[in-house]
Design a protein around this motif. Sequence first.
Motif, PDB file in Angstrom:
ATOM      1  N   GLY A  47      -5.824  14.309   8.438  1.00  0.00           N
ATOM      2  CA  GLY A  47      -6.870  14.170   7.519  1.00  0.00           C
ATOM      3  C   GLY A  47      -7.775  13.141   8.296  1.00  0.00           C
ATOM      4  N   PRO A  48      -8.729  12.731   7.278  1.00  0.00           N
ATOM      5  CA  PRO A  48      -9.609  11.695   7.813  1.00  0.00           C
ATOM      6  C   PRO A  48      -9.196  10.248   8.147  1.00  0.00           C
ATOM      7  CG  PRO A  48      -9.849  11.901   5.349  1.00  0.00           C
ATOM      8  CD  PRO A  48      -8.877  12.832   5.844  1.00  0.00           C
ATOM      9  N   SER A  49      -7.908  10.003   7.694  1.00  0.00           N
ATOM     10  CA  SER A  49      -7.250   8.592   8.159  1.00  0.00           C
ATOM     11  C   SER A  49      -7.069   8.425   9.493  1.00  0.00           C
ATOM     12  CB  SER A  49      -6.271   8.219   7.153  1.00  0.00           C
ATOM     13  OG  SER A  49      -5.235   9.070   7.377  1.00  0.00           O
ATOM     14  N   LEU A  50      -6.871   9.597  10.405  1.00  0.00           N
ATOM     15  CA  LEU A  50      -6.370   9.240  11.499  1.00  0.00           C
ATOM     16  C   LEU A  50      -7.441   8.785  12.430  1.00  0.00           C
ATOM     17  CD1 LEU A  50      -4.234   9.880  13.761  1.00  0.00           C
ATOM     18  CD2 LEU A  50      -5.033  11.980  14.084  1.00  0.00           C
ATOM     19  N   THR A  52      -9.636   6.734  12.114  1.00  0.00           N
ATOM     20  CA  THR A  52     -10.050   5.198  11.941  1.00  0.00           C
ATOM     21  C   THR A  52      -8.662   4.209  11.996  1.00  0.00           C
ATOM     22  OG1 THR A  52      -9.923   5.470   9.798  1.00  0.00           O
ATOM     23  CG2 THR A  52     -12.101   5.704  10.802  1.00  0.00           C
ATOM     24  N   ALA A  53      -7.262   4.712  11.885  1.00  0.00           N
ATOM     25  CA  ALA A  53      -6.206   4.130  12.040  1.00  0.00           C
ATOM     26  C   ALA A  53      -6.073   3.389  13.228  1.00  0.00           C
ATOM     27  CB  ALA A  53      -5.030   5.024  11.719  1.00  0.00           C
ATOM     28  N   ARG A  54      -5.585   2.086  12.900  1.00  0.00           N
ATOM     29  CA  ARG A  54      -5.148   1.049  14.065  1.00  0.00           C
ATOM     30  C   ARG A  54      -3.815   0.973  13.923  1.00  0.00           C
ATOM     31  NH1 ARG A  54      -9.679  -2.895  15.870  1.00  0.00           N
ATOM     32  NH2 ARG A  54     -11.733  -1.472  15.033  1.00  0.00           N
ATOM     33  N   ASP A  58      -2.364   2.264   8.324  1.00  0.00           N
ATOM     34  CA  ASP A  58      -3.636   2.661   7.955  1.00  0.00           C
ATOM     35  C   ASP A  58      -3.689   4.153   7.622  1.00  0.00           C
ATOM     36  OD1 ASP A  58      -4.381  -0.115   8.402  1.00  0.00           O
ATOM     37  OD2 ASP A  58      -5.010   0.347  10.662  1.00  0.00           O
ATOM     38  N   LEU A  59      -2.829   4.728   7.813  1.00  0.00           N
ATOM     39  CA  LEU A  59      -2.547   6.340   7.867  1.00  0.00           C
ATOM     40  C   LEU A  59      -2.539   6.428   6.231  1.00  0.00           C
ATOM     41  CD1 LEU A  59      -0.640   7.805  10.653  1.00  0.00           C
ATOM     42  CD2 LEU A  59      -3.083   7.993  10.221  1.00  0.00           C
ATOM     43  N   ASP A  60      -3.123   7.601   5.542  1.00  0.00           N
ATOM     44  CA  ASP A  60      -3.005   8.045   4.268  1.00  0.00           C
ATOM     45  C   ASP A  60      -1.597   8.569   4.302  1.00  0.00           C
ATOM     46  OD1 ASP A  60      -2.814  10.836   4.606  1.00  0.00           O
ATOM     47  OD2 ASP A  60      -5.005  10.660   4.597  1.00  0.00           O
ATOM     48  N   ALA A  63      -0.413  11.935   5.823  1.00  0.00           N
ATOM     49  CA  ALA A  63      -0.340  11.504   7.703  1.00  0.00           C
ATOM     50  C   ALA A  63       0.752  11.001   7.617  1.00  0.00           C
ATOM     51  CB  ALA A  63      -1.659  10.888   7.996  1.00  0.00           C
ATOM     52  N   ARG A  64       1.169   9.853   6.792  1.00  0.00           N
ATOM     53  CA  ARG A  64       2.405   9.116   7.310  1.00  0.00           C
ATOM     54  C   ARG A  64       3.519   9.926   6.916  1.00  0.00           C
ATOM     55  NH1 ARG A  64      -0.164   4.835   4.380  1.00  0.00           N
ATOM     56  NH2 ARG A  64       1.273   5.275   2.648  1.00  0.00           N
TER      57      ARG A  64
END
Length: 185
Positions: A47-50, A52-54, A58-60, A63-64
């Motif tokens: 999804g879209p959180s990957l 921008t994740a640092r 930070d992942l939704d 995704a986690r």
Amino acid sequence: MSKKLVVGISGNLTRPSKTKAFISQIAGETANRIGATSAIFDIEDFGPSLPTARRLGDLDPAARAIIEQLASADVLVAGSPTFKGSYTGLFKHLFDLLDPASLRGKPVILAATGGGERHSLLVEHQLRPLFGFFEALTMPTAIYASDKDFADGILVSEAIHARAQQAVAEVSRIVGAARAVSLAA
């Protein structure tokens, strides 16, 4: 006793994808051989959180959850389409988020796809060092398939099928050996 899990992760950025189909086939054959279930993911599944994740936090949550399956898998089948002579950037970014010890000792089958034979060393010069950093147990046989090995998105090359079977046999011996050791303990 919980059932074993084979996770396939594909670095493709588009769907449908020959790479994801290739990874799915290898993971499915591995799961059948070792009596496991399989779960197949590609970069889009994060999804879209990957991008921008640092860090993992930070992942939704979805995704986690994929990361948790990847880290807890008994076998990992990892591959990417060739992009500028290497794996895709988001594939690398995904692994940049993982703790260096998270894949230590994990059996991994390496695979890649590309437009032609000139990219066939991607598995040896790019993927193997990446998983070496994590101290993963990469199988000796890696598999590369080029466009000519597919027809309508389906792998048709008998030589590539045979190579995949060789990698599946290797990982099956490893997982079987690990199981035998744990039963003896």
